[in-house]
Write an enzyme that holds these catalytic residues in place. Structure first.
Site, PDB file in Angstrom:
ATOM      1  N   CYS A  52       0.825  -1.209   0.000  1.00  0.00           N
ATOM      2  CA  CYS A  52       0.000   0.000   0.000  1.00  0.00           C
ATOM      3  C   CYS A  52       0.860   1.262   0.000  1.00  0.00           C
ATOM      4  CB  CYS A  52      -0.981  -0.026   1.165  1.00  0.00           C
ATOM      5  SG  CYS A  52      -2.368   1.137   0.931  1.00  0.00           S
ATOM      6  N   HIS A  61      -4.543  -4.405   0.343  1.00  0.00           N
ATOM      7  CA  HIS A  61      -4.304  -4.952   1.681  1.00  0.00           C
ATOM      8  C   HIS A  61      -4.770  -6.400   1.765  1.00  0.00           C
ATOM      9  CE1 HIS A  61      -2.938  -1.399   3.885  1.00  0.00           C
ATOM     10  NE2 HIS A  61      -3.802  -0.700   3.188  1.00  0.00           N
ATOM     11  N   GLU A  68      -3.709  -8.560   3.591  1.00  0.00           N
ATOM     12  CA  GLU A  68      -3.611  -9.008   4.982  1.00  0.00           C
ATOM     13  C   GLU A  68      -4.840  -8.645   5.818  1.00  0.00           C
ATOM     14  OE1 GLU A  68      -2.321  -4.712   5.339  1.00  0.00           O
ATOM     15  OE2 GLU A  68      -2.253  -6.309   3.831  1.00  0.00           O
TER      16      GLU A  68
END
Length: 313
Positions: A142, A235, A237
């Site tokens: 990011c 993202h 994650e």
């Protein structure tokens, strides 16, 4: 992990052409194995939450990975206990003389801040430059992807007028690239950023392999040809409720944010969101560990040299 096959098996060349890791019996019999050393530079305020998210993705691999956590400076944290930082995080000075197989640089809530106004910008540039000679492959996530593009290609910061927030559909390109091994032709991934990653802009100003894009979100995944620098603009994650937490926070701060796209059932924030990107997030990190780190890194990290790396697939 590789498929072990007899030397000179005809299928070997076909499988390798599809980026399937095939190891001959001769190589397998002499292979030495050790744990991979991966350093995580955690730039997010809620460090325990973020480290847990990344460790979850890194754990989905048969490879043994030794993790070390790095902080950008020693300022007191409002969101993470000092005891946790003192016990589990290192300063850069403690690791700068060592070599690592992998480095992950997380995102940061700095989407509307110019690089030169970031408190730790010079220190971050030092770490990124250090990685060129001390790390096999670096994964920029990011905001860090935008910072990495500035450092490696001197690309100026490009900011969207409105925040990109939601779960977007992406198309893969170069299906046989190792990072895309096992990916569907189209997949979902969350974004939460102001940074703009236009495919045409990156194609015109870098030599990156553009591996996955979205019509709405732009470039999602790109890498240098030697796979030593990998850029993930979203993202993978994130947990199922992360975008919800951010949305509630922004509402509470009077920012009047848009409802995250394609996230809540029926586009209703009162409905329970579900993670629709988890499998590809795990796959991306597994591929990075295997093909960009494990397959590239020297067995003896003390022998690390940029000459060890090639652009051959």
């Amino acid at each position: 992990m590789p498929i072990r096959v007899p030397d000179q098996l005809p299928a070997t060349d076909i499988l390798r052409g599809e980026s399937i890791f095939v190891m001959s019996e001769t190589r397998a019999s002499t292979q030495m194995i050790r744990p991979l050393r991966v350093l995580i530079l955690n730039l997010m305020p809620k460090k325990i939450e973020t480290e847990t998210q990344f460790l979850r993705l890194l754990s989905n691999s048969p490879l043994q990975v030794d993790i070390e956590l790095l902080r950008i400076d020693n300022r007191p944290s409002k969101n993470t206990p000092t005891e946790h930082l003192d016990n589990f995080y290192r300063q850069f000075e403690a690791v700068k003389e060592r070599n690592f197989d992998g480095l992950i640089i997380t995102g940061a809530p700095l989407g509307l801040v110019q690089f030169e106004d970031v408190f730790y910008w010079d220190h971050l540039k030092t770490i990124m430059s250090w990685a060129k000679e001390h790390v096999t492959s670096t994964l920029y996530v990011c905001w860090a992807a935008q910072a990495g593009l500035k450092l490696l290609y001197d690309l100026p910061k490009r900011t969207r007028k409105e925040k990109l927030s939601g779960v977007y559909s992406h198309e893969t390109h170069n299906a046989y690239h190792p990072l895309l091994r096992g990916f569907d032709d189209c997949f979902l991934a969350p974004h939460s950023r102001y940074a703009d990653f236009s495919p045409s802009y990156l194609e015109e100003n870098t030599d990156l392999d553009i591996l996955a894009t979205s019509k709405e979100a732009g470039v999602y995944l790109a890498a240098t040809q030697d796979k030593r620098n990998v850029f993930v603009t979203g993202h993978p994650e994130y947990e199922s409720h992360t975008l919800h937490t951010e949305y509630v926070r922004d509402c509470g701060e009077g920012m009047d944010p848009q409802v995250p796209v394609n996230y809540y059932p029926d586009n209703n924030p009162s409905n329970e969101p579900h993670a629709t990107w988890r499998s590809h997030g795990h796959l991306l990190f597994s591929n990075w560990l295997n093909y960009c780190v494990y397959q590239q890194t020297p067995y003896d990290l003390d022998q690390f040299s940029e000459k060890n790396f090639t652009t051959d697939e």
